[in-house]
Design a protein around this motif. Structure first.
Motif, mmCIF file in Angstrom:
data_model
loop_
_atom_site.group_PDB
_atom_site.id
_atom_site.type_symbol
_atom_site.label_atom_id
_atom_site.label_comp_id
_atom_site.label_asym_id
_atom_site.label_seq_id
_atom_site.Cartn_x
_atom_site.Cartn_y
_atom_site.Cartn_z
ATOM 1 N N TYR A 15 21.171 38.800 37.722
ATOM 2 C CA TYR A 15 21.186 37.557 37.185
ATOM 3 C C TYR A 15 21.650 36.429 37.875
ATOM 4 N N LYS A 22 25.817 34.434 27.039
ATOM 5 C CA LYS A 22 25.706 35.836 26.355
ATOM 6 C C LYS A 22 24.131 35.766 25.963
ATOM 7 N N LEU A 82 22.617 37.218 29.144
ATOM 8 C CA LEU A 82 22.634 38.738 29.551
ATOM 9 C C LEU A 82 22.648 39.861 28.616
ATOM 10 N N ASP A 86 21.456 43.527 28.828
ATOM 11 C CA ASP A 86 22.209 44.578 29.532
ATOM 12 C C ASP A 86 23.795 44.587 29.086
ATOM 13 N N TYR A 87 24.332 43.341 28.566
ATOM 14 C CA TYR A 87 25.713 43.279 28.365
ATOM 15 C C TYR A 87 26.087 42.785 26.947
ATOM 16 N N ASP A 88 26.969 43.269 26.392
ATOM 17 C CA ASP A 88 27.820 42.913 25.183
ATOM 18 C C ASP A 88 28.704 41.955 25.385
ATOM 19 N N ILE A 89 28.616 40.621 25.142
ATOM 20 C CA ILE A 89 29.905 39.595 25.742
ATOM 21 C C ILE A 89 30.269 39.048 24.340
ATOM 22 N N ILE A 105 33.512 41.812 30.106
ATOM 23 C CA ILE A 105 31.971 42.024 29.812
ATOM 24 C C ILE A 105 31.730 43.585 29.905
ATOM 25 N N THR A 106 31.175 43.937 28.788
ATOM 26 C CA THR A 106 31.133 45.738 28.746
ATOM 27 C C THR A 106 29.221 45.692 28.812
ATOM 28 N N LYS A 107 28.962 46.655 29.590
ATOM 29 C CA LYS A 107 27.505 47.106 29.930
ATOM 30 C C LYS A 107 27.062 47.416 28.545
ATOM 31 N N THR A 108 25.834 47.198 28.296
ATOM 32 C CA THR A 108 25.344 47.784 26.863
ATOM 33 C C THR A 108 24.733 49.217 27.327
#
Length: 142
Positions: A19, A96, A99, A102-105, A136-139
């Protein structure tokens, strides 16, 4: 003078699925912040390294800003993993959304930090704004 942000093409070539976020703000505020950085030492060092008179640095930065922002926007036009983000008016939800695959923000914890205030005389001061940050956590794939 090395400006790492100018390596966006090389970074994209190496990390095609990455990204890319172009952080922007009004150019005059960006320049004022740079001029004030390290109590003006950054400007003096830049002028020396670039071989330009110190009073010409802001003019050079303005030209570089315009060229860089234009280059990045053209390069990433239509790219679904690119976001131009104005740090003064855009909301964290834009990041948010970019991303989300791929990511849960959790944007509730986001705060502006090191905001540059421009006085009426045109000088810049940096005032850190504090606030909790949430990683930031990886989904999970699935």
């Amino acid at each position: 003078v090395f400006e790492g942000g100018r390596l966006f093409r090389e970074l994209h070539a190496e990390y095609e699925d990455a990204y890319f976020i172009l952080n922007t703000r009004p150019v005059e505020k960006w320049i004022a912040s740079r001029l004030a950085h390290m109590d003006g030492r950054y400007t003096r060092n830049f002028a020396e390294c670039a071989g330009v008179a110190e009073h010409k640095v802001a003019q050079l930065w303005r030209l570089q800003w315009d060229a860089h922002v234009d280059d990045v926007r053209k390069y990433f036009a239509g790219h679904n993993r690119f976001l131009a983000f104005d740090i003064e008016c855009d909301q964290p939800d834009a990041v948010k959304s970019l991303l989300a695959a791929d990511y849960d923000i959790n944007v509730i914890h986001w705060r502006k930090r090191n905001a540059t205030a421009i006085s009426e005389s045109g000088s810049a001061t940096s005032t850190p704004l504090t606030g909790a940050t949430d990683p930031i956590t990886k989904t999970p794939a699935g």
